[in-house]
Design a protein around this motif. Structure first.
Motif, short mmCIF file in Angstrom:
data_model
loop_
_atom_site.label_atom_id
_atom_site.label_comp_id
_atom_site.label_asym_id
_atom_site.label_seq_id
_atom_site.Cartn_x
_atom_site.Cartn_y
_atom_site.Cartn_z
N LEU A 1 16.60 2.85 20.19
CA LEU A 1 15.46 2.41 20.29
C LEU A 1 14.86 1.15 19.54
O LEU A 1 15.14 0.71 18.47
N PRO A 2 13.84 0.42 19.73
CA PRO A 2 13.37 -0.30 19.00
C PRO A 2 12.92 0.01 17.71
O PRO A 2 12.59 0.84 17.05
N GLU A 3 12.79 -1.01 16.84
CA GLU A 3 12.25 -0.86 15.41
C GLU A 3 11.91 -1.59 15.07
O GLU A 3 11.36 -2.82 15.41
N LYS A 4 10.52 -1.20 13.63
CA LYS A 4 9.33 -2.48 12.86
C LYS A 4 9.85 -1.21 11.85
O LYS A 4 10.47 -0.65 11.78
N ILE A 5 9.23 -2.61 11.05
CA ILE A 5 8.81 -2.04 9.20
C ILE A 5 7.10 -2.05 9.01
O ILE A 5 6.83 -2.94 9.44
N CYS A 6 7.10 -1.18 8.69
CA CYS A 6 5.62 -0.47 8.30
C CYS A 6 5.13 -1.61 7.18
O CYS A 6 5.89 -2.00 6.58
N PRO A 7 3.28 -2.69 7.36
CA PRO A 7 3.85 -3.67 6.73
C PRO A 7 3.00 -2.64 5.33
O PRO A 7 3.03 -3.59 4.82
N VAL A 8 2.65 -1.73 5.58
CA VAL A 8 2.34 -0.58 4.22
C VAL A 8 2.98 -0.35 3.04
O VAL A 8 3.30 -0.85 2.15
N CYS A 9 3.97 0.94 4.30
CA CYS A 9 5.32 0.85 2.61
C CYS A 9 6.35 0.40 3.10
O CYS A 9 7.14 1.43 2.14
N GLY A 10 6.46 -0.26 3.88
CA GLY A 10 7.86 -1.49 4.13
C GLY A 10 9.12 -0.25 4.50
O GLY A 10 10.28 -0.53 4.59
N LEU A 11 8.58 0.45 5.11
CA LEU A 11 9.68 2.04 5.88
C LEU A 11 10.04 1.67 7.17
O LEU A 11 8.96 1.15 7.93
N PRO A 12 11.23 1.29 7.43
CA PRO A 12 11.21 0.75 8.64
C PRO A 12 11.13 2.25 9.93
O PRO A 12 11.27 3.35 9.25
#
Length: 50
Positions: free
Chosen positions: A8-19
């Motif tokens: 599955l595609p993954e991104k990093i959250c700009p607020v908490c920094g978690l994938p």
């Protein structure tokens, strides 16, 4: 029948920094999804630097 969720595609959250990974509810709008949760979306002004 169980499905494997390895690719599955993954991104990093700009607020908490978690994938975070793709979810079915984001299927039609994945390119515009920026935050991992509603809580992070609401707190977008409080970006943390890690």
């Amino acid at each position: 029948m169980a499905h494997k969720k390895e690719h599955l595609p993954e991104k990093i959250c700009p607020v908490c920094g978690l994938p975070f990974t793709w979810r079915k509810k984001w299927e039609k709008d994945w390119d515009n999804v920026k935050y991992c949760s509603e809580r992070c979306r609401r707190n977008k002004k409080m970006k943390t630097t890690k």
